[in-house]
Design a protein around this motif. Structure first.
Motif, PDB file in Angstrom:
ATOM      1  N   SER A  61       0.856  -1.190   0.000  1.00  0.00           N
ATOM      2  CA  SER A  61       0.000   0.000   0.000  1.00  0.00           C
ATOM      3  C   SER A  61       0.892   1.239   0.000  1.00  0.00           C
ATOM      4  O   SER A  61       1.918   1.294   0.682  1.00  0.00           O
ATOM      5  N   GLU A  62       0.479   2.243  -0.766  1.00  0.00           N
ATOM      6  CA  GLU A  62       1.277   3.475  -0.892  1.00  0.00           C
ATOM      7  C   GLU A  62       0.329   4.630  -1.175  1.00  0.00           C
ATOM      8  O   GLU A  62      -0.538   4.537  -2.050  1.00  0.00           O
ATOM      9  N   GLN A  63       0.476   5.720  -0.446  1.00  0.00           N
ATOM     10  CA  GLN A  63      -0.375   6.893  -0.645  1.00  0.00           C
ATOM     11  C   GLN A  63       0.435   8.019  -1.280  1.00  0.00           C
ATOM     12  O   GLN A  63       1.578   8.266  -0.902  1.00  0.00           O
ATOM     13  N   LEU A  64      -0.179   8.699  -2.237  1.00  0.00           N
ATOM     14  CA  LEU A  64       0.386   9.909  -2.828  1.00  0.00           C
ATOM     15  C   LEU A  64      -0.560  11.056  -2.523  1.00  0.00           C
ATOM     16  O   LEU A  64      -1.739  11.012  -2.876  1.00  0.00           O
ATOM     17  N   ASN A  65      -0.045  12.095  -1.863  1.00  0.00           N
ATOM     18  CA  ASN A  65      -0.841  13.269  -1.516  1.00  0.00           C
ATOM     19  C   ASN A  65      -0.538  14.407  -2.480  1.00  0.00           C
ATOM     20  O   ASN A  65       0.625  14.768  -2.685  1.00  0.00           O
ATOM     21  N   GLY A  66      -1.584  14.991  -3.049  1.00  0.00           N
ATOM     22  CA  GLY A  66      -1.407  16.150  -3.907  1.00  0.00           C
ATOM     23  C   GLY A  66      -1.726  17.459  -3.220  1.00  0.00           C
ATOM     24  O   GLY A  66      -1.543  18.528  -3.798  1.00  0.00           O
TER      25      GLY A  66
END
Length: 484
Positions: A61-66
């Motif tokens: 699992s990996e989150q990318l925040n913009g």
């Protein structure tokens, strides 16, 4: 081994069918939606959980925040990815050789940037020589901009011309979001979140921090790019327009999950404040099996735009053609507005129909995707770009003014088989050395050499007898006479 698979939306969300040979991909619909999609059944964690102790199929699992963690809900943008290997698995980034044609800092202190009141125009970028292999990223040329990505405020305008696919190389822009407008040749764009086939007449937005690459199914390609720092593109508020009109949210297309299984060597190139870094890794960056979120690349076919130009009198401001805006840090002021000009009915009577003479606080940058431009001062051909700087006066030539003020006005359709666009950029615009010195397509603009306007007449003087008669009847001194 390399293997690709393409998914659909999870939970029964609608996807488009493939668009035929020119676009083999499926898309999810709806601007600003929160999407869920998986390329393998049950690859997404069960609802209510983003980071289970163990993801399905042992994915990472990996989150990318913009946007910042603490953001208003209506501005929050992020995406959760479930991938074969996390993005952190790569070698140390190394700085690449400087590219003199790329700029990110637009300041009076930068000797490579020049601010000027003059109008400028550039023809289409020349294609690379056949013996050169120039990818999309290598073919970028900065025309100008304002601000700085370190301040998270501002933008840049680029042109691109390329003739080679990126192969096993991906790109990640850490400076800002790209709005890409191909003018010649489709762009087959593979992103971490899926595929987009973008053809001339479509726009594509790829946000900062997302890794992607470009292939060229039609050979050499060229077009335009606007890059924004610290902001994201949005649909404009409709206000008194109401529920419908302009760009419909349902017409924006987003990729479905797609992944490769490729354990060969790859290079990823990052752009940081205009400098390029690269790192190696022993597997593909495009290994996201499933994802859900709102921070997602998208495309839009500009011919679907709904122009609202019909009126009985007067002209609407050009912002009535706005497709997307990017907000600035100043409340209620845009960083940039992107307007598109498609075929439309002109119905206004007793109204001057060409663009009236005007001076704007915004920089106006006009480009042509296809068709003919009918202005009388600039010769904006397909692939050209022009720049009108803030507060500088502009408008049609005197001959065009005479024709427009005497013509019989009938309902007509203008812009048939043509597609042009304009960026309204709400600040001064610094031009690069490439734009001013190294670009062989730089054009001279008529009307700014001193003779173009010499035949313009002040026809007020033709009415002096009539005016003086009315002044006398009103008990006022004639023109030129001193008051008693």
């Amino acid at each position: 081994m390399a293997y690709s698979t393409f998914g659909t939306s999870a939970a029964g969300s609608r996807t488009t069918p493939p668009h035929g040979e020119e676009d083999p991909y499926r898309y999810q619909l709806g601007f600003g939606n929160y999407f869920s999609t998986e390329a393998v059944p049950d690859a997404l964690p069960e609802p209510g959980r983003n980071v289970p102790q163990k993801c399905p199929y042992d994915l990472y699992s990996e989150q990318l925040n913009g946007t910042p963690f603490v953001s208003y809900r209506d501005t929050l943008q992020h995406v959760w990815m479930y991938r074969i290997r996390p993005a952190v698995a790569h070698a140390r980034p190394r700085q690449m050789a400087p590219n003199p044609d790329i700029e990110a800092c637009f300041s009076k202190q930068n000797p490579n940037v020049h601010f000027t009141p003059l109008t400028h125009e550039w023809g289409p970028l020349e294609y690379p020589e056949e013996h050169e292999q120039v990818t999309f990223i290598q073919g970028l040329k900065t025309i100008g901009g304002w601000g700085d990505p370190t301040y998270k405020e501002g933008l840049a305008m680029h042109l691109y011309s390329c003739n080679a696919s990126m192969g096993k190389q991906a790109f990640c822009n850490n400076d800002g979001d790209f709005l890409i407008l191909p003018q010649v040749g489709r762009l087959d764009i593979q992103t971490e979140l899926g595929h987009l086939m973008v053809k001339p007449g479509e726009l594509c937005v790829i946000q900062a921090g997302i890794r992607w690459r470009v292939s060229l199914p039609d050979g050499p390609s060229r077009g335009y790019v606007q890059e924004i720092f610290g902001s994201h593109y949005e649909l404009p508020d409709l206000g008194v327009i109401g529920s419908n009109g302009l760009a419909h949210p349902r017409d924006f297309e987003y990729p479905v999950a797609s992944f490769d299984m490729d354990q060969s060597n790859w290079e990823v190139v990052c752009k940081v404040t205009g400098d390029f870094y690269s790192y190696k890794q022993n597997h593909t960056p495009f290994d996201v099996v499933a994802w859900h979120g709102s921070y997602v690349p998208f495309k839009y076919h500009m011919e679907k735009f709904v122009p609202l130009a019909c009126a009985a009198k007067e002209q609407c401001d050009p912002t009535i053609y706005t497709v997307l805006i990017a907000k600035s840090k100043t409340p209620r002021v845009s960083l940039s507005e992107f307007a598109v000009y498609t075929a439309k009915h002109i119905t206004a009577l007793d109204t001057y129909r060409p663009p009236y003479y005007h001076r704007n606080m915004s920089t106006e940058m006009l480009g042509m995707i296809y068709g003919e431009y009918h202005g009388s001062v600039r010769d904006v051909q397909e692939g050209c770009l022009s720049c009108e700087n803030p507060y500088m006066p502009h408008g049609d030539a005197y001959k065009a003014w005479k024709e427009a003020t005497t013509a019989e006005l009938k309902t007509e359709v203008v812009g048939r088989d043509a597609l042009s666009f304009m960026f309204h950029i709400n600040n001064h615009f610094g031009l690069t050395k490439f734009a001013l010195e190294r670009n062989p397509s730089t054009k001279s603009i008529p009307g700014y050499e001193g003779e173009f306007w010499d035949d313009l007449q002040g026809h007020f003087m033709d009415h002096l007898e009539e005016i003086n008669g009315k002044l006398a009847a009103a008990g006022l001194p004639k023109l030129g006479e001193k008051p008693v």
